[in-house]
Design an enzyme around this catalytic site. Structure first.
Site, PDB file in Angstrom:
ATOM      1  N   LYS A 126       0.871  -1.175   0.000  1.00 24.55           N
ATOM      2  CA  LYS A 126       0.000   0.000   0.000  1.00 24.55           C
ATOM      3  C   LYS A 126       0.910   1.228   0.000  1.00 24.55           C
ATOM      4  O   LYS A 126       1.165   1.836   1.036  1.00 24.55           O
ATOM      5  CB  LYS A 126      -0.908  -0.062   1.242  1.00 24.55           C
ATOM      6  CG  LYS A 126      -2.208   0.672   1.083  1.00 24.55           C
ATOM      7  CD  LYS A 126      -3.182   0.265   2.173  1.00 24.55           C
ATOM      8  CE  LYS A 126      -4.284   1.299   2.324  1.00 24.55           C
ATOM      9  NZ  LYS A 126      -5.085   1.518   1.123  1.00 24.55           N
TER      10      LYS A 126
HETATM   11  N1  PPE Z   1      -7.830  -1.754  -2.819  1.00 24.42           N
HETATM   12  C1  PPE Z   1      -7.261  -0.544  -2.690  1.00 24.42           C
HETATM   13  C2  PPE Z   1      -6.545   0.024  -3.851  1.00 24.42           C
HETATM   14  C3  PPE Z   1      -7.333   0.125  -1.471  1.00 24.42           C
HETATM   15  O1  PPE Z   1      -6.760   1.304  -1.357  1.00 24.42           O
HETATM   16  C4  PPE Z   1      -8.041  -0.453  -0.401  1.00 24.42           C
HETATM   17  C5  PPE Z   1      -8.145   0.266   0.903  1.00 24.42           C
HETATM   18  C6  PPE Z   1      -8.634  -1.715  -0.587  1.00 24.42           C
HETATM   19  C7  PPE Z   1      -8.497  -2.335  -1.805  1.00 24.42           C
HETATM   20  C8  PPE Z   1      -9.368  -2.419   0.506  1.00 24.42           C
HETATM   21  O2  PPE Z   1      -8.495  -2.839   1.512  1.00 24.42           O
HETATM   22  P1  PPE Z   1      -8.941  -2.980   3.022  1.00 24.42           P
HETATM   23  O3  PPE Z   1      -9.156  -1.612   3.547  1.00 24.42           O
HETATM   24  O4  PPE Z   1      -7.828  -3.707   3.655  1.00 24.42           O
HETATM   25  O5  PPE Z   1     -10.211  -3.768   3.021  1.00 24.42           O
HETATM   26  N2  PPE Z   1      -8.202   1.656   0.806  1.00 24.42           N
HETATM   27  C9  PPE Z   1      -7.970   2.499   1.949  1.00 24.42           C
HETATM   28  C10 PPE Z   1      -7.703   3.903   1.513  1.00 24.42           C
HETATM   29  C11 PPE Z   1      -8.855   4.528   0.814  1.00 24.42           C
HETATM   30  C12 PPE Z   1      -8.635   5.955   0.527  1.00 24.42           C
HETATM   31  O6  PPE Z   1      -9.457   6.470  -0.210  1.00 24.42           O
HETATM   32  O7  PPE Z   1      -7.715   6.570   1.025  1.00 24.42           O
HETATM   33  C13 PPE Z   1      -9.104   2.437   2.947  1.00 24.42           C
HETATM   34  O8  PPE Z   1     -10.178   1.957   2.626  1.00 24.42           O
HETATM   35  O9  PPE Z   1      -8.897   2.894   4.064  1.00 24.42           O
END
Ligand code: PPE
Length: 304
Positions: A159
């Site tokens: 990330k």
């Molecule tokens: N894909 C991406 C690209 C992503 O950024 C997130 C989280 C997910 C999938 C889902 O992952 P999880 O949160 O572990 O279920 N995105 C984070 C950041 C969003 C933002 O706009 O900033 C979040 O949801 O906190």
């Protein structure tokens, strides 16, 4: 909506006033995008504020840092404690949590290794990312003209801050075209994920989600929802999906920490419809889980 300001932010080992949590303009990560972050939520539960899968998120932060060769000068346990301390210091019962590790002001130039590593944890109250209406009725998606990353261009499993330029381009494109969110396809043409969420479709009663090999982040909400759906008796599998699998899905939803569990109404104007029974059931158990109401998943909550 602007960020709702609170009192304190944890920065490099201590709590500082919100307005003092600043960095120098020559901060390395600002110029070259080598930083790693997390998004976590704390919910109001019967036993007090509970952070959903806190340790899993902080472990993912350290994994992302390992990929980027960023040496975080704390242990996982110390950052877990920092998150709890920051929530307590701000007296919040529920909030969004944003830990970030980045390279500070040191040497300029592409080699990040000589720069000092900074770690910060900010928390603030944040409502549904895709709106209350989206959460209830579903969102309208558009397949982006921007592709998801090639895994040999940037590390999709991490990330990383700079990687989100790709998501932001796609998000703006979708919003300007009148949609709520974008879907990105992998360089091979398979469905990858949304700008900040994983995707699920229901097809012939099975629940399918793209694998990390399609460039999707290994979502912690995705994992939780897969477990919940399996326990509800559904068959859940990872599968490469084509855009037409989205158009023709019986139901579809997206998952992420900020977004939570959100139904998908349509993709490129192909209507999927009102939230279906699978989506509703999964949503219901998910929200009960994060509030500590489901015994089976109480280990996912870490109390502040
Ligand atoms: N894909 C991406 C690209 C992503 O950024 C997130 C989280 C997910 C999938 C889902 O992952 P999880 O949160 O572990 O279920 N995105 C984070 C950041 C969003 C933002 O706009 O900033 C979040 O949801 O906190």
């Amino acid at each position: 909506m602007p960020i709702q300001k609170v009192d304190k932010i944890w920065m490099d080992g201590r709590l500082v006033d919100w307005d003092d949590a600043n960095v120098h303009v020559l901060t390395h990560s600002l110029h070259y995008g080598c930083g790693v972050f997390e998004g976590i939520r704390a919910y109001e539960a019967a036993g007090g504020p509970a952070v959903f899968r806190l340790t899993d998120h902080i472990e993912r932060l350290f994994d992302s840092a390992k990929v980027y060769l960023i040496d975080i000068p704390y242990t996982v346990a110390q950052v877990v404690d920092a998150v709890k301390e920051t929530i307590r210091a701000n007296g919040l019962s529920s909030c969004y949590i944003r830990p970030i590790a980045f390279l500070g002001y040191g040497e300029m130039g592409l080699n990040p290794l000589p720069c000092p590593v900074s770690v910060a944890v900010a928390v603030w109250p944040w409502g549904s990312y895709l709106g209350e209406e989206g959460l209830r009725r579903g969102v309208r998606l558009k397949i982006s003209s921007w592709q998801r990353h090639d895994p040999n261009a940037v590390p999709v499993a991490a990330k990383g801050t700079g990687m989100y330029a790709n998501s932001s381009m796609a998000k703006v494109e979708a919003l300007k075209a009148g949609y709520d969110e974008a879907v990105l396809l992998s360089p091979q043409g398979y469905v990858s994920e949304c700008t900040g969420e994983n995707l699920f479709v229901v097809k012939k009663g099975r629940i399918l989600t793209p694998p990390t090999s399609a460039g999707a982040l290994e979502g912690i909400t995705q994992d939780a929802v897969s477990t919940i759906a399996t326990d509800l008796g559904f068959e859940v599998a990872e599968a490469n999906l084509l855009r037409t699998d989205l158009y023709l899905a019986e139901e579809a939803f997206l998952t992420g920490t900020a977004a939570e569990v959100v139904p998908i109404r349509s993709v490129d104007d192909r209507v999927i419809g009102d939230p279906g029974p699978v989506t509703r059931q999964v949503q219901e158990v998910f929200f009960a889980t994060v509030r500590g109401e489901v015994d089976r998943y109480k280990d996912w909550l870490e109390y502040v």
